[in-house]
Write a protein that holds these residues in place. Structure first.
Motif, PDB file in Angstrom:
ATOM      1  N   VAL A 211      50.294  31.585  41.703  1.00 42.06           N
ATOM      2  CA  VAL A 211      49.384  30.841  41.069  1.00 42.06           C
ATOM      3  C   VAL A 211      48.035  31.687  40.995  1.00 42.06           C
ATOM      4  O   VAL A 211      47.695  32.610  41.916  1.00 42.06           O
ATOM      5  CB  VAL A 211      48.969  29.536  41.561  1.00 42.06           C
ATOM      6  N   ASN A 212      47.410  31.804  39.841  1.00 44.05           N
ATOM      7  CA  ASN A 212      46.309  32.642  39.526  1.00 44.05           C
ATOM      8  C   ASN A 212      45.134  31.491  39.600  1.00 44.05           C
ATOM      9  O   ASN A 212      45.126  30.644  38.519  1.00 44.05           O
ATOM     10  CB  ASN A 212      46.434  33.487  38.267  1.00 44.05           C
ATOM     11  N   THR A 213      43.914  31.505  40.504  1.00 44.99           N
ATOM     12  CA  THR A 213      43.209  30.706  40.513  1.00 44.99           C
ATOM     13  C   THR A 213      41.706  31.444  40.294  1.00 44.99           C
ATOM     14  O   THR A 213      41.749  32.597  40.000  1.00 44.99           O
ATOM     15  CB  THR A 213      43.063  30.015  41.847  1.00 44.99           C
ATOM     16  N   HIS A 214      40.745  30.524  40.371  1.00 51.45           N
ATOM     17  CA  HIS A 214      39.336  30.995  40.196  1.00 51.45           C
ATOM     18  C   HIS A 214      39.112  32.229  40.946  1.00 51.45           C
ATOM     19  O   HIS A 214      38.972  32.257  42.034  1.00 51.45           O
ATOM     20  CB  HIS A 214      38.485  29.762  40.489  1.00 51.45           C
ATOM     21  N   GLN A 215      38.018  33.045  40.092  1.00 51.65           N
ATOM     22  CA  GLN A 215      37.623  34.162  40.878  1.00 51.65           C
ATOM     23  C   GLN A 215      36.047  34.401  40.248  1.00 51.65           C
ATOM     24  O   GLN A 215      36.064  34.703  39.170  1.00 51.65           O
ATOM     25  CB  GLN A 215      38.250  35.615  40.666  1.00 51.65           C
ATOM     26  N   THR A 216      35.006  34.139  40.925  1.00 50.87           N
ATOM     27  CA  THR A 216      33.829  33.819  40.624  1.00 50.87           C
ATOM     28  C   THR A 216      33.262  35.555  40.554  1.00 50.87           C
ATOM     29  O   THR A 216      33.775  36.343  40.888  1.00 50.87           O
ATOM     30  CB  THR A 216      32.847  33.172  41.181  1.00 50.87           C
ATOM     31  N   ASP A 217      32.232  35.661  39.645  1.00 46.08           N
ATOM     32  CA  ASP A 217      31.754  36.991  39.410  1.00 46.08           C
ATOM     33  C   ASP A 217      30.630  37.503  40.671  1.00 46.08           C
ATOM     34  O   ASP A 217      30.769  38.736  40.766  1.00 46.08           O
ATOM     35  CB  ASP A 217      31.103  36.905  37.930  1.00 46.08           C
ATOM     36  N   ASN A 218      30.217  36.568  41.481  1.00 44.44           N
ATOM     37  CA  ASN A 218      29.148  36.981  42.176  1.00 44.44           C
ATOM     38  C   ASN A 218      29.527  37.032  43.829  1.00 44.44           C
ATOM     39  O   ASN A 218      28.773  37.109  44.668  1.00 44.44           O
ATOM     40  CB  ASN A 218      27.948  36.085  42.285  1.00 44.44           C
ATOM     41  N   GLU A 219      30.827  37.025  43.932  1.00 47.28           N
ATOM     42  CA  GLU A 219      31.243  36.919  45.187  1.00 47.28           C
ATOM     43  C   GLU A 219      31.058  38.353  45.982  1.00 47.28           C
ATOM     44  O   GLU A 219      31.185  39.235  45.483  1.00 47.28           O
ATOM     45  CB  GLU A 219      32.683  36.543  45.580  1.00 47.28           C
TER      46      GLU A 219
ATOM     47  N   LEU B  36      42.944  44.867  51.145  1.00 47.07           N
ATOM     48  CA  LEU B  36      41.553  44.568  51.182  1.00 47.07           C
ATOM     49  C   LEU B  36      40.993  43.823  52.337  1.00 47.07           C
ATOM     50  O   LEU B  36      41.406  42.812  52.591  1.00 47.07           O
ATOM     51  CB  LEU B  36      40.822  44.195  49.959  1.00 47.07           C
ATOM     52  N   ALA B  37      40.491  44.593  53.531  1.00 44.64           N
ATOM     53  CA  ALA B  37      39.997  44.107  54.664  1.00 44.64           C
ATOM     54  C   ALA B  37      38.595  44.041  54.532  1.00 44.64           C
ATOM     55  O   ALA B  37      37.972  45.469  54.869  1.00 44.64           O
ATOM     56  CB  ALA B  37      40.527  44.751  55.772  1.00 44.64           C
ATOM     57  N   ASP B  38      37.850  43.096  54.844  1.00 41.42           N
ATOM     58  CA  ASP B  38      36.349  42.819  54.933  1.00 41.42           C
ATOM     59  C   ASP B  38      35.709  43.745  53.702  1.00 41.42           C
ATOM     60  O   ASP B  38      34.635  44.240  54.091  1.00 41.42           O
ATOM     61  CB  ASP B  38      35.967  43.381  56.205  1.00 41.42           C
ATOM     62  N   GLY B  39      36.196  43.727  52.570  1.00 41.28           N
ATOM     63  CA  GLY B  39      35.993  44.597  51.539  1.00 41.28           C
ATOM     64  C   GLY B  39      36.078  46.014  51.679  1.00 41.28           C
ATOM     65  O   GLY B  39      35.527  46.622  50.640  1.00 41.28           O
ATOM     66  N   ASN B  40      36.897  46.657  52.369  1.00 41.92           N
ATOM     67  CA  ASN B  40      37.125  47.840  52.589  1.00 41.92           C
ATOM     68  C   ASN B  40      38.769  48.176  52.141  1.00 41.92           C
ATOM     69  O   ASN B  40      39.419  47.328  52.554  1.00 41.92           O
ATOM     70  CB  ASN B  40      37.171  48.441  53.961  1.00 41.92           C
ATOM     71  N   VAL B  41      39.166  48.902  51.247  1.00 41.67           N
ATOM     72  CA  VAL B  41      40.392  49.301  50.934  1.00 41.67           C
ATOM     73  C   VAL B  41      41.028  50.182  51.783  1.00 41.67           C
ATOM     74  O   VAL B  41      40.529  51.196  52.113  1.00 41.67           O
ATOM     75  CB  VAL B  41      40.203  50.012  49.392  1.00 41.67           C
TER      76      VAL B  41
ATOM     77  N   PRO C 275      30.657  47.838  53.432  1.00 45.29           N
ATOM     78  CA  PRO C 275      31.397  48.130  52.154  1.00 45.29           C
ATOM     79  C   PRO C 275      30.670  48.313  50.863  1.00 45.29           C
ATOM     80  O   PRO C 275      29.343  47.426  51.029  1.00 45.29           O
ATOM     81  CB  PRO C 275      32.380  46.670  52.039  1.00 45.29           C
ATOM     82  N   THR C 276      31.114  49.415  50.041  1.00 47.61           N
ATOM     83  CA  THR C 276      30.240  49.321  48.856  1.00 47.61           C
ATOM     84  C   THR C 276      30.172  48.198  48.004  1.00 47.61           C
ATOM     85  O   THR C 276      30.979  47.483  47.691  1.00 47.61           O
ATOM     86  CB  THR C 276      30.705  50.306  47.924  1.00 47.61           C
ATOM     87  N   GLN C 277      28.846  47.948  47.685  1.00 46.08           N
ATOM     88  CA  GLN C 277      28.430  46.534  47.007  1.00 46.08           C
ATOM     89  C   GLN C 277      29.176  46.633  45.474  1.00 46.08           C
ATOM     90  O   GLN C 277      29.339  47.727  44.841  1.00 46.08           O
ATOM     91  CB  GLN C 277      27.192  46.065  46.844  1.00 46.08           C
ATOM     92  N   LEU C 278      29.343  45.561  44.598  1.00 51.72           N
ATOM     93  CA  LEU C 278      29.812  45.536  43.254  1.00 51.72           C
ATOM     94  C   LEU C 278      28.618  45.806  42.448  1.00 51.72           C
ATOM     95  O   LEU C 278      27.437  45.692  42.931  1.00 51.72           O
ATOM     96  CB  LEU C 278      30.201  44.058  42.997  1.00 51.72           C
ATOM     97  N   PHE C 279      28.957  46.618  41.422  1.00 47.06           N
ATOM     98  CA  PHE C 279      27.837  47.214  40.719  1.00 47.06           C
ATOM     99  C   PHE C 279      27.863  46.465  39.071  1.00 47.06           C
ATOM    100  O   PHE C 279      28.622  46.298  38.505  1.00 47.06           O
ATOM    101  CB  PHE C 279      28.089  48.663  40.361  1.00 47.06           C
ATOM    102  N   THR C 280      26.654  46.255  38.889  1.00 45.97           N
ATOM    103  CA  THR C 280      26.464  45.761  37.579  1.00 45.97           C
ATOM    104  C   THR C 280      25.392  46.583  37.072  1.00 45.97           C
ATOM    105  O   THR C 280      24.251  46.640  37.289  1.00 45.97           O
ATOM    106  CB  THR C 280      26.222  44.306  37.423  1.00 45.97           C
ATOM    107  N   GLY C 281      25.636  47.064  35.670  1.00 44.77           N
ATOM    108  CA  GLY C 281      24.864  47.947  34.905  1.00 44.77           C
ATOM    109  C   GLY C 281      25.226  49.146  34.058  1.00 44.77           C
ATOM    110  O   GLY C 281      26.441  49.085  34.099  1.00 44.77           O
ATOM    111  N   LYS C 282      24.419  50.226  33.601  1.00 45.15           N
ATOM    112  CA  LYS C 282      25.049  51.143  32.980  1.00 45.15           C
ATOM    113  C   LYS C 282      25.312  52.482  34.029  1.00 45.15           C
ATOM    114  O   LYS C 282      24.611  52.475  34.693  1.00 45.15           O
ATOM    115  CB  LYS C 282      23.938  51.599  31.784  1.00 45.15           C
TER     116      LYS C 282
ATOM    117  N   PRO D 100      42.475  47.336  44.857  1.00 46.29           N
ATOM    118  CA  PRO D 100      42.336  45.751  44.818  1.00 46.29           C
ATOM    119  C   PRO D 100      41.001  45.327  44.820  1.00 46.29           C
ATOM    120  O   PRO D 100      40.315  44.810  45.700  1.00 46.29           O
ATOM    121  CB  PRO D 100      43.072  45.514  46.249  1.00 46.29           C
ATOM    122  N   LEU D 101      40.321  45.780  43.567  1.00 50.01           N
ATOM    123  CA  LEU D 101      38.803  45.580  43.603  1.00 50.01           C
ATOM    124  C   LEU D 101      38.705  45.024  42.007  1.00 50.01           C
ATOM    125  O   LEU D 101      39.445  45.564  41.209  1.00 50.01           O
ATOM    126  CB  LEU D 101      37.843  46.624  44.164  1.00 50.01           C
ATOM    127  N   PRO D 102      37.569  44.535  41.869  1.00 48.35           N
ATOM    128  CA  PRO D 102      37.145  44.090  40.615  1.00 48.35           C
ATOM    129  C   PRO D 102      36.645  45.209  39.577  1.00 48.35           C
ATOM    130  O   PRO D 102      36.047  46.223  39.988  1.00 48.35           O
ATOM    131  CB  PRO D 102      36.187  42.880  40.433  1.00 48.35           C
TER     132      PRO D 102
END
Length: 769
Positions: A585-593, A629-634, A723-730, A753-755
């Motif tokens: 099953v493919n379920t919900h994945q929010t943008d800000n986790e 992916l363990a605690d945000g680390n690949v 872990p490196t945080q998710l990036f939004t921007g240019k 295994p990251l967005p």
């Protein structure tokens, strides 16, 4: 010439065929891509790598399965797993279990052959009852009585439907009018496949008339009344007291009062009551106080009495054939009382049986259950009585809410394979699309059915989906996807070829399954015959029909199904790997986790604990290389051995996602532009820098050559060990390996295994000679 900054504002054009590489004149070129692999086009145009499918369970026995949605309401939705002989149920991303933790399972009568290839199971649902059809089986009902109380039963169809009536001199004589009887024919008409089916026998049932003084038993004032007909009661002479009209309830076995009439000695009464039952019903007059005493000076000839009368007409009784002794003799059980035990040439067999086949499609329209198309009558459809989905009977005379039988107007006998109800009933056949209505705003009725052809494209065996007011379906050949909607300009239903610009995704292949996931991105999903999953983001009002392809490592997609979820529609799939089938099953994945909560592995699981150094129990992934992916680390990929992998001997983790890796890739169309001296398609150019707008992204590679990709650098201000945080921007990226080429295509890959979501790309183009 200085550098040009050409904006690629979205990927709303989807993946386009290489046949489109010269079509720089169309808008979809600017918004298209040469490849969108495991990247989805979002409703606002960006491309994001799809999050992973979570492992739920192996199918029953690991066998091939077909999934159907069971939706009672937006809050109560299930996925039904059909395997040969068994049904299981899924909801909320898991399997329904019994109190002892075992998967809840019931039996069905489907075979492996029924579920092979393009599965021909079709269904229509009303509340807690799903009506299921397959051309090899009588209609079935799947009923939910509770979360762990489901029942798969042959539908108890009553009243028909029947073939056209006999037009020969052959007569059938029943040995009785009720109970178990014998049917004797004057010609060879009974076949072995008639066992279990109905036969309708029509006789003329004469009027009945009784005249008497009513008594307590009513035996002297009893008549049989035809369904839809009336009983007429009248009193005469001088009487005092009362009398009662009663009818016999065959279900309860009791006489029930219909009407009581009190008298005052000198006044008489008459009244009519209609028999609303669908069978012959007995009516009688009873009384325990009907005084006919003659007063002084009265004429004794005026002693009171009552009459009761029924009215004759043709009447059709029904028997179910229980055995065939020979071609002229059959045993039967009377389902609806026969009109007579005499011979009749007016008879008809049931329309469906194992020789003629059973309905191929089902649906609802104007409060009727509609079945359509069998092998013998592929363009015929049958509608139940209004509001009575199990009853396909008719009255004498016919009334508007009776069951209907009609055949589409068309020269070729192309089977009705699907139906969709809008303002009209849309029937889709192997050769064309038809609109069925009552005409001029009227409801359909036995005497009022109009069918009109709309287009002549044809549909395959895959059930279509509806997106708003549009129908999405796969054409007869299985490799062209079209939509269909009403056009005011053409005054008919018409549509477009939706995969014309990406024909390479279908060349040499056919579609074997489809479903619609409305939320979050309005995607129609298709399973290809080689196990590839294709998605089409479809928002017609924005002219978006963007295709993307999806794969699962060492696995094939077999079937898909979508149901309502809490945050978005849940996409369930059957996948096959090494001959064994699994439900994912493919379920919900929010943008800000946070990075630790990102799930981007396939057929995997999430493990939570305090000091996880090892993950075991991965038996379904035995021998496979898995991403972690363990605690945000690949972590480096590992191969599952004995059902387990070791994360780290020294350091433990708290949140671990582990499963098959997902290799996602965006490959742009050749970067072209129009210069002052003409187009640069045939001239060299160089792309040395890129501006990319990302959203909640991390990981990935970029470059111009498959074998020369560089890692995107993300880490900035995070503390050591975090872990490196998710990036939004240019983000501005330099392409060190850039060379002068006539054809330049940008590659962006996500192998971690990251967005990653790419909203826009701005290449800096330096024109050459």
């Amino acid at each position: 010439m200085s550098g040009l900054f050409q904006l690629k504002p979205s990927f709303a054009g989807g993946e386009l065929s290489d046949s489109m590489y010269g079509r720089v004149d169309i808008n979809k070129y600017d918004n298209g891509a040469a490849m969108l692999k495991n990247f989805m086009v979002q409703r606002y145009g960006g491309a994001r790598n799809r999050n992973g499918f979570k492992h739920i369970a192996m199918t029953y026995g690991g066998k091939r399965a077909f999934l159907i949605p069971f939706t009672y309401s937006n809050e109560q939705s299930y996925v039904v797993e059909l395997t040969a002989g068994h049904c299981r149920f899924f909801r909320d991303g898991g399997i329904v279990t019994t109190t002892d933790g075992q998967p809840y399972t019931i039996s069905n009568n489907l075979t492996d052959a029924d579920l092979a290839g393009v599965c021909k199971v079709k269904h229509a649902q009303s509340a807690d009852v799903m009506f299921i059809v397959h051309p090899n089986h009588p209609p079935i009902t799947l009923t939910r009585y509770g979360a762990t109380d489901w029942r798969w039963e042959q539908m108890a169809v009553s009243g028909g439907p029947f073939e056209d009536y006999n037009t020969t001199n052959t007569k059938i004589t029943p040995s009785g009018i009720s109970g178990n009887i014998t049917l004797s024919a004057t010609a060879d008409i009974f076949k072995s496949y008639h066992v279990g089916t109905l036969v309708e026998l029509t006789h003329y049932k004469g009027s009945e008339y009784q005249k008497a003084v009513p008594n307590a038993s009513g035996d002297n004032l009893k008549v049989n009344v035809l369904p839809g007909s009336s009983v007429y009661v009248e009193s005469f002479g001088f009487w005092n007291g009362h009398f009662i009209l009663e009818k016999y309830n065959t279900d309860s076995g009791r006489w029930e009062q219909v009407r009581r009439q009190d008298g005052n000695h000198s006044q008489n009464y008459n009244f009519t009551e209609k028999n609303e039952d669908d069978h012959i019903t007995q009516y009688r007059i009873t009384s325990t106080a009907f005084d006919t005493t003659i007063w002084e000076d009265e004429n004794e000839k005026q002693t009171g009495f009552v009459t009761i009368q029924s009215f004759g007409d043709d009447y059709s009784g029904i028997a179910k054939i229980t055995g065939v002794s020979n071609a002229r003799t059959a045993s039967a059980q009377v389902i609806r009382t026969l009109g007579s035990a005499s011979a009749t040439s007016s008879w008809a067999f049931e329309a469906w049986n194992s020789s003629y086949g059973y309905p191929m499609s089902a649906g609802f329209f104007e409060d009727r259950l509609i079945f359509a198309g069998d092998a013998k009558a592929p363009q015929t459809f049958w509608g139940s009585k209004v509001g009575d989905y199990y009853n396909f009977g008719t009255s004498t005379p016919i009334v508007d809410d009776d069951a209907i039988t009609a055949t589409l107007n068309g020269g070729r006998m192309n089977g009705i394979k699907a139906m969709v109800a809008f303002g009209e009933l849309i029937l889709l056949t192997a050769g064309g699309e038809y609109k069925v209505s009552g005409g001029q705003g009227k409801s359909i009725a036995p005497s009022n059915i109009m069918s009109q052809p709309q287009e002549y494209r044809g549909i395959c065996d895959i059930n279509p989906v509806t997106v708003g007011s549009r129908i999405i379906y796969v054409q007869q050949q299985g490799n062209i996807v079209r939509d269909l909607a009403y056009s005011y300009e053409a005054d008919k239903y018409t549509g477009d070829d939706l995969n014309l610009l990406c024909s390479h995704l279908f060349d040499g292949h056919k579609v074997t399954g489809m479903t619609y996931q409305q939320v979050p991105d309005s995607v129609v999903w298709f399973v290809r015959d080689d196990g590839i999953l294709l998605g089409m983001t479809y928002i017609k009002e924005q002219d978006i029909y963007a295709w993307h392809r999806h794969t699962m490592v060492n696995s094939k997609f077999i079937n898909i199904c979508s149901i309502n979820g809490d945050m978005e529609d849940e996409l369930y799939a059957v996948v096959e790997r090494n001959g064994v089938h699994y439900i994912v099953v493919n379920t919900h994945q929010t943008d800000n986790e946070s990075p630790a909560e990102q799930y981007y592995v396939d057929d995997g699981i999430t493990i939570r604990g305090d000091d996880l150094k090892e993950v075991s129990g991965l038996t379904w992934l035995e021998g496979e290389a898995v991403a972690i992916l363990a605690d945000g680390n690949v972590l480096p990929q590992q191969r599952v051995t004995n059902g387990k992998v070791t994360l780290d001997d020294r350091h433990g983790y708290s949140v671990v996602h582990i499963g098959l890796p997902i290799d996602a890739e965006i490959r742009t169309l050749p970067i072209e532009f129009q210069g002052q001296d003409g187009n640069y398609i045939s001239r060299k150019k160089r792309v040395g820098n890129l501006g990319i707008i990302f959203k909640n992204s991390r990981g990935g590679l970029y470059g111009l050559k498959e074998n020369k990709l560089d890692e995107i650098k993300w880490r900035s201000s995070e503390n050591w060990g975090q872990p490196t945080q998710l990036f939004t921007g240019k983000k501005k990226i330099v392409l060190p390996a850039a060379t002068w080429e006539e054809t330049v295509q940008l590659i962006i890959k996500q192998d971690a295994p990251l967005p990653m979501t790419v909203l826009a790309v701005v290449p800096e183009i330096v024109p050459g000679g």
